[in-house]
Design a protein around this motif. Structure first.
Motif, mmCIF file in Angstrom:
data_model
loop_
_atom_site.group_PDB
_atom_site.id
_atom_site.type_symbol
_atom_site.label_atom_id
_atom_site.label_comp_id
_atom_site.label_asym_id
_atom_site.label_seq_id
_atom_site.Cartn_x
_atom_site.Cartn_y
_atom_site.Cartn_z
ATOM 1 N N LYS A 28 53.634 50.783 29.754
ATOM 2 C CA LYS A 28 52.233 50.948 29.559
ATOM 3 C C LYS A 28 51.486 49.480 28.941
ATOM 4 C CE LYS A 28 52.635 52.299 24.584
ATOM 5 N NZ LYS A 28 52.262 53.442 23.681
ATOM 6 N N ASP A 29 52.523 48.484 28.621
ATOM 7 C CA ASP A 29 52.005 47.302 27.857
ATOM 8 C C ASP A 29 52.543 46.129 28.765
ATOM 9 O OD1 ASP A 29 50.288 48.555 25.868
ATOM 10 O OD2 ASP A 29 52.002 48.744 24.775
ATOM 11 N N GLU A 30 52.997 46.388 29.892
ATOM 12 C CA GLU A 30 53.949 45.498 30.743
ATOM 13 C C GLU A 30 52.639 44.532 31.536
ATOM 14 O OE1 GLU A 30 56.924 45.232 34.253
ATOM 15 O OE2 GLU A 30 56.142 47.116 33.919
ATOM 16 N N LYS A 31 52.398 43.574 30.847
ATOM 17 C CA LYS A 31 51.535 42.577 31.368
ATOM 18 C C LYS A 31 52.096 41.168 32.208
ATOM 19 C CE LYS A 31 48.072 43.720 27.918
ATOM 20 N NZ LYS A 31 47.298 43.387 26.972
ATOM 21 N N ARG A 32 51.344 40.664 32.988
ATOM 22 C CA ARG A 32 51.957 39.587 33.775
ATOM 23 C C ARG A 32 51.051 38.235 33.202
ATOM 24 N NH1 ARG A 32 52.779 40.954 39.939
ATOM 25 N NH2 ARG A 32 53.780 38.675 39.891
ATOM 26 N N ARG A 33 51.906 37.095 33.195
ATOM 27 C CA ARG A 33 51.009 35.817 32.877
ATOM 28 C C ARG A 33 50.175 35.422 33.962
ATOM 29 N NH1 ARG A 33 56.188 33.178 30.656
ATOM 30 N NH2 ARG A 33 56.227 33.350 28.279
ATOM 31 N N THR A 34 49.069 34.702 33.602
ATOM 32 C CA THR A 34 48.267 34.246 34.575
ATOM 33 C C THR A 34 48.487 32.847 34.712
ATOM 34 O OG1 THR A 34 46.428 33.993 32.731
ATOM 35 C CG2 THR A 34 46.484 36.019 33.849
ATOM 36 N N TYR A 35 49.591 32.181 34.237
ATOM 37 C CA TYR A 35 49.732 30.661 34.118
ATOM 38 C C TYR A 35 51.237 30.744 34.309
ATOM 39 C CZ TYR A 35 51.061 31.447 29.159
ATOM 40 O OH TYR A 35 51.733 31.757 28.232
ATOM 41 N N LEU A 36 51.811 29.376 34.639
ATOM 42 C CA LEU A 36 53.028 28.978 34.753
ATOM 43 C C LEU A 36 53.730 28.743 33.246
ATOM 44 C CD1 LEU A 36 55.566 28.296 36.473
ATOM 45 C CD2 LEU A 36 54.770 26.222 36.865
ATOM 46 N N GLY A 37 54.561 29.338 32.923
ATOM 47 C CA GLY A 37 55.095 29.408 31.680
ATOM 48 C C GLY A 37 56.308 28.397 31.378
ATOM 49 N N ALA A 38 56.413 27.710 30.328
ATOM 50 C CA ALA A 38 57.661 26.807 30.136
ATOM 51 C C ALA A 38 58.826 27.443 30.047
ATOM 52 C CB ALA A 38 57.292 26.049 28.871
ATOM 53 N N SER A 39 58.582 28.920 29.649
ATOM 54 C CA SER A 39 59.975 29.661 29.645
ATOM 55 C C SER A 39 60.725 30.157 31.125
ATOM 56 C CB SER A 39 59.736 30.778 28.741
ATOM 57 O OG SER A 39 58.726 31.607 29.441
ATOM 58 N N ALA A 40 59.682 29.770 31.920
ATOM 59 C CA ALA A 40 60.118 30.221 33.365
ATOM 60 C C ALA A 40 60.485 28.847 34.325
ATOM 61 C CB ALA A 40 59.110 31.014 33.910
ATOM 62 N N ILE A 41 60.143 27.661 33.828
ATOM 63 C CA ILE A 41 60.157 26.688 34.721
ATOM 64 C C ILE A 41 61.500 26.405 34.961
ATOM 65 C CG2 ILE A 41 60.034 24.983 32.849
ATOM 66 C CD1 ILE A 41 58.433 24.842 36.107
ATOM 67 N N GLY A 42 62.653 26.533 34.108
ATOM 68 C CA GLY A 42 63.902 26.012 34.483
ATOM 69 C C GLY A 42 64.758 27.266 35.281
ATOM 70 N N GLY A 43 64.018 28.270 35.644
ATOM 71 C CA GLY A 43 64.826 29.453 36.219
ATOM 72 C C GLY A 43 65.251 28.793 37.700
ATOM 73 N N PRO A 44 66.529 29.478 37.920
ATOM 74 C CA PRO A 44 67.094 28.926 39.173
ATOM 75 C C PRO A 44 66.280 28.903 40.755
ATOM 76 C CG PRO A 44 67.888 31.295 38.775
ATOM 77 C CD PRO A 44 66.996 30.770 37.439
ATOM 78 N N CYS A 45 65.324 29.958 40.614
ATOM 79 C CA CYS A 45 64.622 29.955 42.028
ATOM 80 C C CYS A 45 63.282 29.757 41.867
ATOM 81 C CB CYS A 45 64.656 31.545 42.539
ATOM 82 S SG CYS A 45 64.203 31.780 44.025
ATOM 83 N N GLU A 46 63.092 28.642 42.649
ATOM 84 C CA GLU A 46 61.459 28.087 42.517
ATOM 85 C C GLU A 46 60.433 29.008 43.231
ATOM 86 O OE1 GLU A 46 60.798 23.996 43.685
ATOM 87 O OE2 GLU A 46 62.415 23.252 42.407
ATOM 88 N N ARG A 47 60.879 29.636 44.287
ATOM 89 C CA ARG A 47 60.057 30.546 44.891
ATOM 90 C C ARG A 47 59.706 31.707 44.027
ATOM 91 N NH1 ARG A 47 60.632 31.986 51.366
ATOM 92 N NH2 ARG A 47 60.622 29.834 51.325
ATOM 93 N N ARG A 48 60.853 32.311 43.602
ATOM 94 C CA ARG A 48 60.440 33.532 42.409
ATOM 95 C C ARG A 48 59.460 32.843 41.278
ATOM 96 N NH1 ARG A 48 64.474 37.699 39.646
ATOM 97 N NH2 ARG A 48 62.782 38.744 38.436
ATOM 98 N N ILE A 49 59.655 31.755 40.848
ATOM 99 C CA ILE A 49 58.666 30.936 39.861
ATOM 100 C C ILE A 49 57.397 30.975 40.635
ATOM 101 C CG2 ILE A 49 58.016 29.073 38.328
ATOM 102 C CD1 ILE A 49 61.154 28.453 38.366
ATOM 103 N N GLN A 50 57.187 30.678 41.777
ATOM 104 C CA GLN A 50 55.968 30.367 42.435
ATOM 105 C C GLN A 50 55.167 31.767 42.629
ATOM 106 O OE1 GLN A 50 55.955 29.088 46.549
ATOM 107 N NE2 GLN A 50 54.220 28.142 46.223
ATOM 108 N N TYR A 51 55.875 33.025 43.149
ATOM 109 C CA TYR A 51 55.426 34.220 43.237
ATOM 110 C C TYR A 51 54.863 34.471 41.877
ATOM 111 C CZ TYR A 51 57.558 35.114 47.750
ATOM 112 O OH TYR A 51 57.833 35.155 49.200
ATOM 113 N N GLU A 52 55.699 34.501 40.849
ATOM 114 C CA GLU A 52 55.139 34.845 39.437
ATOM 115 C C GLU A 52 53.903 34.145 39.144
ATOM 116 O OE1 GLU A 52 56.229 37.279 37.545
ATOM 117 O OE2 GLU A 52 58.021 37.836 38.093
#
Length: 243
Positions: A28-52
Motif C-alpha cells: 500500500k505504501d510502495e512508492k518509487r523515486r522520481t530521481y536517481l538516488g545515490a544509494s542506487a548509483i553503484g548498482g551492478p546494472c546500469e540499465r536497471r538503474i536507468q529503468y528505475e
C-alpha cells in the motif's frame, strides 16, 4: 453437542488468510523515486538503474516480493535502533540541517540526489574528526560476514559509492562511519571509510551518463549478456530488457 474447538482446516485457513492479508498490505505504501538516488548509483546494472530513474513500468504481473519489502522496513527499524545506541554512548547525531530539512543533496535540476542516515557532529572520542557521515545497514549473516571479513570497499562497492557521494556533495570529507548490524546475531561491524575522491568522481560521472542518455533516449548497457544471469532472474524489467 456444540463444538467450540475449530478444526485444523479452519485454523489453517485462518492463518493462510491472515498471511495473505499482511502480504497484500505491504504494497500500500510502495512508492518509487522520481530521481536517481545515490544509494542506487553503484548498482551492478546500469540499465536497471536507468529503468528505475525513468519510472519505467514494471513487467506485466511483476510485484515486489512482500518479504523483500519487510526487509526494507527492517532496515529502517535497525537504523533508528543503532542511532539510539550511538546517542546513548554520548555521540551527537543529526539528520536535519539548520533549515529543518533532511540532510542531503540534489543536483542536475533535481535529477540526482540522496539523503544521509545521520551526521555525527560530536562525541566522547576526541581523536575522531567531526563532523562525519554515518551510514547504517541491517544485513543478513552472509552479507554482514562478507563485509566484516573483506571490508566495505571490496565486499560492497555499491555501499562505498553511496557513502562517497554524501561525503563529496555535502563536503563532509572526514572518514565516514559505516555501521552494520547482523540482523541474525545482532553483532556489529563498524568501519571508518576514508573519502576516496576518485571513487566519488567515478560514481558522479556514472550518474551524469545515465541521466544524459536517459534524456537522449539511449539505453545504457546491461550488466551481462546472459539472460539467465542471477541478477536478471528477479529483475522487475527482465521481459522489457530482453524482449
Amino acid at each position: 453437542m456444540l463444538d467450540f474447538n475449530p478444526s485444523s482446516f479452519t485454523r489453517a485457513a485462518a492463518v493462510e488468510g491472515i498471511h495473505a492479508a499482511v502480504d497484500a498490505a505491504m504494497h500500500k505504501d510502495e512508492k518509487r523515486r522520481t530521481y536517481l538516488g545515490a544509494s542506487a548509483i553503484g548498482g551492478p546494472c546500469e540499465r536497471r538503474i536507468q529503468y528505475e530513474f525513468l519510472g519505467t513500468p514494471f513487467d506485466d504481473g511483476w510485484r515486489q516480493d512482500p518479504r523483500t519489502l519487510r526487509i526494507f522496513q527492517r532496515g529502517h527499524v535497525f537504523e533508528s535502533m543503532a542511532a539510539t545506541w550511538m546517542v546513548d554512548a554520548g555521540f551527537r547525531l543529526t539528520q536535519t540541517g539548520k533549515d529543518g530539512r533532511p540532510i542531503g543533496f540534489s543536483v542536475a535540476s533535481g535529477a540526482y540526489g540522496g539523503h544521509v542516515d545521520r551526521v555525527c557532529t560530536a562525541g566522547p572520542l576526541n581523536d575522531l574528526a567531526y563532523p562525519f557521515v554515518v551510514e547504517f545497514k541491517a544485513l543478513g549473516s552472509k552479507g554482514w560476514s562478507a563485509i566484516s571479513k573483506r571490508g566495505l570497499v571490496k565486499a560492497s562497492p555499491q555501499y562505498a559509492d553511496q557513502i562517497s557521494q554524501y561525503q563529496s556533495y555535502l563536503d563532509l570529507t572526514n572518514p565516514a562511519l559505516f555501521f552494520a548490524v547482523n540482523a541474525d546475531t545482532m553483532e556489529m561491524h563498524l568501519e571508518m571509510v576514508p573519502f576516496d575522491q576518485a571513487r566519488a568522481q567515478a560514481a558522479s560521472d556514472r550518474a551524469v551518463s545515465i541521466i544524459k542518455d536517459s534524456r537522449a533516449g539511449a539505453m545504457r548497457p546491461r550488466c551481462t549478456d546472459d539472460e539467465g544471469f542471477y541478477l536478471c532472474k528477479g529483475c522487475a524489467f527482465r521481459e522489457r530488457c530482453w524482449r
